[in-house]
Scaffold this active site. Structure first.
Site, PDB file in Angstrom:
ATOM      1  N   ASP A  82     -10.262   9.211   2.894  1.00 45.66           N
ATOM      2  CA  ASP A  82     -10.362   8.209   3.954  1.00 45.66           C
ATOM      3  C   ASP A  82     -11.786   8.197   4.503  1.00 45.66           C
ATOM      4  OD1 ASP A  82      -7.657   7.793   3.691  1.00 45.66           O
ATOM      5  OD2 ASP A  82      -7.138   8.433   5.714  1.00 45.66           O
ATOM      6  N   CYS A  91      -2.661   4.977  -2.986  1.00 46.22           N
ATOM      7  CA  CYS A  91      -3.537   5.770  -2.130  1.00 46.22           C
ATOM      8  C   CYS A  91      -3.013   7.199  -2.099  1.00 46.22           C
ATOM      9  CB  CYS A  91      -3.571   5.174  -0.727  1.00 46.22           C
ATOM     10  SG  CYS A  91      -4.824   5.889   0.342  1.00 46.22           S
ATOM     11  N   LYS A 150       0.869  -1.175   0.000  1.00 41.95           N
ATOM     12  CA  LYS A 150       0.000   0.000   0.000  1.00 41.95           C
ATOM     13  C   LYS A 150       0.905   1.224   0.000  1.00 41.95           C
ATOM     14  CE  LYS A 150      -3.550   2.436   2.691  1.00 41.95           C
ATOM     15  NZ  LYS A 150      -4.362   2.420   3.932  1.00 41.95           N
ATOM     16  N   ILE A 151       0.935   1.925  -1.123  1.00 43.40           N
ATOM     17  CA  ILE A 151       1.788   3.108  -1.234  1.00 43.40           C
ATOM     18  C   ILE A 151       0.894   4.341  -1.147  1.00 43.40           C
ATOM     19  CG2 ILE A 151       3.719   1.983  -2.372  1.00 43.40           C
ATOM     20  CD1 ILE A 151       2.640   2.958  -5.063  1.00 43.40           C
ATOM     21  N   ASP A 152       1.164   5.192  -0.172  1.00 45.52           N
ATOM     22  CA  ASP A 152       0.241   6.249   0.223  1.00 45.52           C
ATOM     23  C   ASP A 152       0.839   7.638  -0.029  1.00 45.52           C
ATOM     24  OD1 ASP A 152      -2.073   7.352   1.248  1.00 45.52           O
ATOM     25  OD2 ASP A 152      -1.867   6.457   3.237  1.00 45.52           O
ATOM     26  N   ARG A 211      -7.151   3.740  -4.202  1.00 45.29           N
ATOM     27  CA  ARG A 211      -8.152   4.405  -3.384  1.00 45.29           C
ATOM     28  C   ARG A 211      -8.872   5.423  -4.259  1.00 45.29           C
ATOM     29  NH1 ARG A 211      -8.393   6.370   1.696  1.00 45.29           N
ATOM     30  NH2 ARG A 211      -7.502   4.407   2.395  1.00 45.29           N
TER      31      ARG A 211
END
Length: 441
Positions: free
Chosen positions: A353, A334, A291-293, A349
Site C-alpha cells: 500500500d 490485491c 477488488k479482492i484483497d 496490485r
C-alpha cells in the site's frame, strides 16, 4: 555460502565485481520485489505479523541468500542477464534461491525451472522478454486495460458512509471527471466475511449501487474473500469451512481489524456455494468491478476439504469467483500471490500500500508507504500489459500527501490502473488538474 536444504543446484553464473545484480521476486503484492547490487542486503520481514500478512507464510528466507518466488534473475556484469523461472510459473509455487560464492552465484530451486540468458544488462528488459514468452506459452489472452476508478479507502478508511460516496459521486459530475468506476472499499459490511450484511452506515447498499449506475458509472466493491474474521457470523456458524491445521482446528491466516483471521477453504462445497452466492449477488445488483484483497490467504498451507495443494486451491478459488461475476467484470487482485494469479485477474496490485508519508513507520518494505510502493512497482514493471494491468495503488494528490508531485509522477509512469482516492471537493487546483489529467485516457 551454500544453498538451503531442499534446493537443488540448477544454474551457476560467473559474475563480475562491477555491474552484477540479483533480482528477487516476492510472493504476493505486498512482498518486496526489486533488484539488488550483488552483495546488497535483501529486504526481509521486520515482524512475524508482517511475515504472516505480507510474505509467503511457508517461506522463511534469511538475508544471507537471495530468494525469488517463481522467478529470480542475475545480471552477471559481463553483458548478460540470466532469468531462472519456474517451468510452470502460474500453476506452481516453485522457490528459487541464489547464494554468492566468490566470483559465482549458485542458483537452486525446489522444483522444475527453465533458465534463459539474455544479452544486455537491463534486468527489466530481460524479465519482460521472459514474461512475454511465458504468457505466449500459457496461451494467455492479451491483458485488458484497467478502467479508471475512484475509491473510498484513503480518504474515509473503514469509517466511510453512504453519504460520503454520494457527495463524491456528485463531485465527479460537477467537476466533469472521467471516472469509470466508483468503488466502495472496507467499511460497508458488519464483519470480515459477512459481506452481504451491510453496516449501519450503508442502509441501502443495493440502492447506492443503482444510484452510481444511474450516473453512467460502473459500481465496484471491495472484499477479502479468503478471510473470515473471528467475530464473523460465517466463522461462528461454519467452522468446518475454515482451513485446518494438519492436527485439527482452524488455521490462523493473520491478525487485523483487531481480531484473529481465518482462511476460508473454498474447496469445501458449502464455502464454495456461499462465496459464489456473495459474488453473484453483487453482480446481480450491477456491480462489475471487484477488488479482492488479502487473497494470499487462499494459498497458505493447511488441510483443505479437496486435498488440493495451496496454489491449486488458490487458483480454483479465483476461477470460482470469475464464474460468479462473469467474463466481462473487472477483477483487481490485491495482497495476491502474483504469478499464481496470472490469467485469473485483470489487474493486480504490484506493491505494498502507499501512504500519505514517504517511509514505512517500521522500516519494513512491505508496510504502507510511498517508498515501499514505488520499490516493488518498479520491480514488477515488466509485467504491465503482459500478465495484467499493473496497479501501483491509488492516486493521492491532496494537500496532506507528502511528495504528492513525485507520487503522481510514479502512478503516471507505471501506466496501468489509475484509481483516485481523495475527497474530490477537498482538492486544490493542482490536485484537481492532476487527477483529471491522469484519469483521462
Amino acid at each position: 555460502m551454500s544453498l538451503s536444504p531442499g534446493f537443488d543446484v540448477v544454474h551457476e553464473v560467473a559474475v563480475s565485481s562491477e555491474g552484477s545484480a540479483v533480482f528477487e521476486h516476492g510472493w504476493q503484492s505486498f512482498s518486496p520485489t526489486t533488484t539488488y547490487p550483488l552483495g546488497g542486503r535483501p529486504h526481509r520481514p521486520a515482524t512475524e505479523r508482517n511475515r504472516m500478512l505480507n510474505y509467503r507464510q511457508s517461506s522463511h528466507p534469511d538475508a544471507s541468500r537471495y530468494f525469488g518466488e517463481g522467478v529470480l534473475a542475475v545480471a552477471d556484469g559481463h553483458g548478460s542477464v540470466h532469468v531462472v523461472a519456474a517451468a510452470d510459473p502460474f500453476a506452481t509455487g516453485v522457490r528459487i534461491q541464489a547464494a554468492v560464492t566468490g566470483s559465482s552465484v549458485v542458483i537452486g530451486a525446489d522444483g522444475p525451472v527453465l533458465v534463459t540468458a539474455t544479452s544486455g544488462s537491463d534486468v527489466q528488459a530481460a524479465l519482460r522478454s521472459w514474461a512475454v514468452s511465458a504468457a505466449s506459452a500459457a496461451g494467455l489472452a492479451a491483458a485488458r486495460p484497467a478502467p479508471t476508478a475512484w475509491c473510498t479507502w484513503y480518504e474515509y478508511w473503514g469509517d466511510v458512509r453512504e453519504q460520503d460516496v454520494v457527495e463524491n459521486l456528485g463531485a465527479m459530475r460537477a467537476l466533469d471527471l472521467p471516472v469509470d468506476v466508483v468503488q466502495l472499499d472496507d467499511g460497508y459490511f458488519t464483519e470480515i466475511g459477512d459481506w452481504l450484511s451491510p453496516s449501519a452506515t450503508f442502509p441501502d447498499l443495493c440502492g447506492l449501487v443503482e444510484q452510481i449506475r444511474a450516473e453512467g458509472r460502473r459500481a465496484g466493491i471491495w472484499l477479502a474473500p479468503f478471510f473470515a474474521g473471528a467475530r464473523s457470523r460465517i466463522a461462528a456458524e461454519h467452522p468446518d469451512w475454515l482451513l485446518r491445521h494438519p492436527h485439527g482446528g482452524p488455521l490462523h491466516a493473520g491478525h487485523n481489524w483487531n481480531q484473529d483471521l481465518y482462511s476460508l477453504d473454498l474447496s469445501h462445497p458449502g464455502a464454495a456455494e456461499w462465496m459464489h452466492t456473495v459474488f453473484s449477488t453483487f453482480a446481480s445488483w450491477g456491480i462489475d468491478y471487484f477488488k479482492i484483497d488479502f487473497i494470499a490467504a487462499g494459498a497458505i498451507p493447511g488441510e483443505r476439504s479437496s486435498g488440493a495443494d495451496p496454489v491449486t486451491a488458490y487458483r480454483d478459488g479465483l476461477a470460482l469467483i470469475r464464474s460468479a461475476v462473469g467474463p466481462s467484470a473487472h477483477i483487481l487482485g490485491c495482497g495476491a500471490p502474483v504469478l499464481p494469479s496470472v490469467g485469473l485477474v485483470d489487474s493486480i496490485r504490484v506493491s505494498a500500500d502507499t501512504g500519505h508519508t514517504f517511509a514505512p513507520e517500521d522500516g519494513d518494505m512491505c508496510s504502507p508507504s510511498q517508498e515501499a510502493a514505488v520499490l516493488s512497482a518498479e520491480g514488477r514493471q515488466f509485467m504491465n500489459g503482459v500478465f495484467f494491468a499493473n496497479d501501483p495503488d491509488c492516486l493521492l494528490v491532496g494537500p496532506k500527501m507528502e511528495n504528492r508531485e513525485t507520487w503522481a509522477a510514479h502512478v503516471s509512469r507505471v501506466g496501468g490502473a489509475v484509481v483516485s482516492s481523495d475527497r474530490l471537493l477537498g482538492l486544490d487546483e493542482w490536485g484537481l488538474e492532476t487527477t483529471r489529467r491522469l484519469l483521462t485516457r
